[in-house]
Design an enzyme around this catalytic site. Structure first.
Site, PDB file in Angstrom:
ATOM      1  N   GLU A 247       9.782   1.080  10.720  1.00 13.86           N
ATOM      2  CA  GLU A 247      10.833   2.090  10.562  1.00 13.86           C
ATOM      3  C   GLU A 247      10.148   3.439  10.718  1.00 13.86           C
ATOM      4  O   GLU A 247       9.346   3.836   9.873  1.00 13.86           O
ATOM      5  CB  GLU A 247      11.508   1.978   9.200  1.00 13.86           C
ATOM      6  CG  GLU A 247      12.799   2.764   9.155  1.00 13.86           C
ATOM      7  CD  GLU A 247      13.054   3.448   7.844  1.00 13.86           C
ATOM      8  OE1 GLU A 247      12.354   3.165   6.858  1.00 13.86           O
ATOM      9  OE2 GLU A 247      13.946   4.309   7.811  1.00 13.86           O
TER      10      GLU A 247
ATOM     11  N   CYS B 160      13.704  10.396   7.490  1.00 18.06           N
ATOM     12  CA  CYS B 160      13.549  10.012   8.891  1.00 18.06           C
ATOM     13  C   CYS B 160      14.837  10.219   9.684  1.00 18.06           C
ATOM     14  O   CYS B 160      14.786  10.495  10.866  1.00 18.06           O
ATOM     15  CB  CYS B 160      13.041   8.583   9.019  1.00 18.06           C
ATOM     16  SG  CYS B 160      13.958   7.431   8.038  1.00 18.06           S
TER      17      CYS B 160
ATOM     18  N   LYS C 193       0.849  -1.195   0.000  1.00 20.57           N
ATOM     19  CA  LYS C 193       0.000   0.000   0.000  1.00 20.57           C
ATOM     20  C   LYS C 193       0.884   1.244   0.000  1.00 20.57           C
ATOM     21  O   LYS C 193       1.507   1.585   0.996  1.00 20.57           O
ATOM     22  CB  LYS C 193      -0.930   0.059   1.211  1.00 20.57           C
ATOM     23  CG  LYS C 193      -2.038   1.082   0.950  1.00 20.57           C
ATOM     24  CD  LYS C 193      -2.703   1.617   2.179  1.00 20.57           C
ATOM     25  CE  LYS C 193      -1.984   2.750   2.843  1.00 20.57           C
ATOM     26  NZ  LYS C 193      -1.858   3.996   2.043  1.00 20.57           N
TER      27      LYS C 193
ATOM     28  N   GLU D 117       9.642  15.710  15.924  1.00 19.50           N
ATOM     29  CA  GLU D 117      10.066  15.573  14.526  1.00 19.50           C
ATOM     30  C   GLU D 117       9.247  16.532  13.650  1.00 19.50           C
ATOM     31  O   GLU D 117       8.024  16.485  13.644  1.00 19.50           O
ATOM     32  CB  GLU D 117       9.846  14.134  14.051  1.00 19.50           C
ATOM     33  CG  GLU D 117      10.349  13.921  12.631  1.00 19.50           C
ATOM     34  CD  GLU D 117      10.191  12.481  12.175  1.00 19.50           C
ATOM     35  OE1 GLU D 117       9.132  11.877  12.451  1.00 19.50           O
ATOM     36  OE2 GLU D 117      11.125  11.974  11.530  1.00 19.50           O
TER      37      GLU D 117
END
Ligand code: ADP
Length: 447
Positions: free
Chosen positions: A275, A309, A200, A406
């Site tokens: 992750e 990331c 997906k 973040e």
């Protein structure tokens, strides 16, 4: 900022693909629309124009895809493929990714906003080489034999061995920052080991995965081995991770969604690999070259518009050289050319979506409100497209939200430090792991 109103120079294959306007999803070897008939719009983040529509997958489509993957895993030709045949298919797929590298890079640029030149050099070529690397694993998967010390029946002898077998149906859910590369990172191991996959892609960036689906077919994968379901998180992602027919979930995306997926995996006793996010520190030591450190720090945060990331989003420079490092970093940020990802001169493209642009600009405002000083950038660039100026914030403290959370955009927070113990404590003062880097003086033997 540059704006491109013409796309005449796109490769013929890209133009043909984009001219289709609507791209169905791949389930059980057939290109289909959502059972509900619903569609999602896909926008070009550089000019906010509608590029395409894709099916808005729902639980019914997810169920069909998982069943197709299950059936391909248990029956049909795939379970009989020998390791060397799985290797050959992955090598073929890598060749096809390379053959259509320009097209994939252009699609990625139009869909995500990133530079097409960088997408070709990084996303496409790393995807191809990773698929080749994983191809090599197909023939090298081994179990082990062991002497067992079973205490009863002293006369009996035992033969004990383990075999590594494919886990079954893998649900692969990916984020929008490296759509093709993340898909390759999920598909490579699953296909090398003989699993089947329901992939997906992110709702913001489904196009390169759908193009990859065509290459998967061309490579010769049997129907149902790879299924690609488009749709958003609640509509398609959540039903996929909660589907009892899934044996393994692999996810790259936000920490928030990762936690939900971890819980869904636990409920189904499915294996899971996550992750997630990061807030990675870049530490600049006292005696290093400030210009070199600033250049490295700029690359660490501004590559891919900071949507990475492991982006170096916290900069700690020793107080003796802090001002010089920050001045050079601000100059580097201001010099970056903002523009359309299809322009070869572009160094900073748009962020992926209006939502992401608003989120990043919101964080800059939060920083300002908590006392941060904006020494470069500081908000949106232009009023069309989702461009954010490369930003540097100083006068920040550990406890501030811009230091702790973040941001996932081209925003770095910079702080001076006195001694190594202090900076090590600050670097570790984060709920995230993932990455860290340290800039040493030239000639230093520690790297
Ligand atoms: P971001 O916040 O960076 O947009 P997300 O973590 O929301 O990233 O999205 C990454 C991927 O996870 C996308 O493919 C998205 O559709 C999917 N996703 C979002 N919410 C869920 C959910 N509840 N369950 C499963 N997948 C989800």
């Amino acid at each position: 900022m540059t704006a491109l109103d013409k796309t005449d120079f796109l490769s013929e294959k890209t133009r043909q693909f984009l001219a289709e306007r609507h791209h169905p999803m791949l389930i059980g070897g057939r290109w289909v629309d959502a059972a509900s008939g619903q569609k999602l719009e896909v926008l070009n983040p550089a000019d906010e124009a509608l590029i395409a529509t894709v099916p808005a997958g729902s639980p019914a489509d997810v169920d069909a895809a998982v069943k197709a993957a299950r059936s391909a895993f248990e029956t049909g030709p795939w379970p009989r493929f020998k390791p060397a045949e799985r290797e050959r298919l992955l090598l073929r797929l890598a060749d096809l990714v390379e053959r259509d590298g320009q097209t994939l890079a252009e699609i990625e640029s139009i869909d995500n906003g990133k530079s097409a030149a960088i997408a070709h050099a990084v996303d496409v070529s790393v995807a191809a080489s990773f698929l080749r690397y994983m191809a090599g694993w197909a023939t090298k998967i081994e179990g082990s034999t062991m002497d067992v010390s079973v205490p009863f029946m002293p006369q009996a002898e035992f033969v004990a061995y383990t075999r590594k077998e494919p886990v079954g149906v893998v649900a692969a859910i990916v984020a929008w920052n490296f759509p093709l590369l993340l898909a390759a990172w999920k598909l490579g191991p699953a296909l090398a080991t003989g699993c089947t996959v329901v992939l997906k892609p992110a709702e913001q960036t489904p196009l390169s995965a759908l193009y990859l689906g065509r290459l998967i077919e061309e490579a010769g994968y049997p129907a149902g081995v790879v299924n690609i379901v488009t749709g958003d998180g609640p509509g398609a992602g959540a039903p996929l991770t909660g589907h009892p027919g899934v044996n393994k979930i692999t996810f790259t995306g936000s920490t928030e969604v990762g936690k939900l997926i971890g819980k869904a995996a636990m409920d189904n006793m499915a294996r899971v690999t996550l992750e997630l996010g990061g807030k990675s520190p870049v530490i600049v030591l006292e005696d290093c070259d400030p210009a070199m450190a600033a250049a490295g720090a700029a690359n660490a945060i501004y590559f891919n518009q900071g949507q990475v990331c492991c982006a170096g989003s916290r900069l700690y420079a020793h107080k003796k050289i802090f001002d010089r490092v920050v001045a050079d970093l601000a100059a580097a940020a201001n010099a970056l050319k903002i523009g359309h990802g299809l322009d070869a001169a572009t160094q900073i493209g748009p962020l992926v979506s209006r939502e992401q642009m608003d989120r990043v600009c919101g964080y800059i405002d939060i920083g300002r409100a908590q006392g941060a000083e904006v020494v470069a950038g500081g908000g949106r660039a232009g009023d069309v497209g989702y461009f954010v100026r490369p930003t540097v914030l100083t006068q920040v403290e550990q406890k501030m939200r811009v230091v702790q959370e973040e941001i996932f955009g081209p925003v770095v927070v910079a702080m001076p430090y006195d001694d190594l113990d202090q900076v090590a404590a600050w670097a570790n003062d984060t709920p995230y792991g993932l990455g860290a880097s340290c800039v040493n003086p030239p000639g230093c033997s520690v790297r």
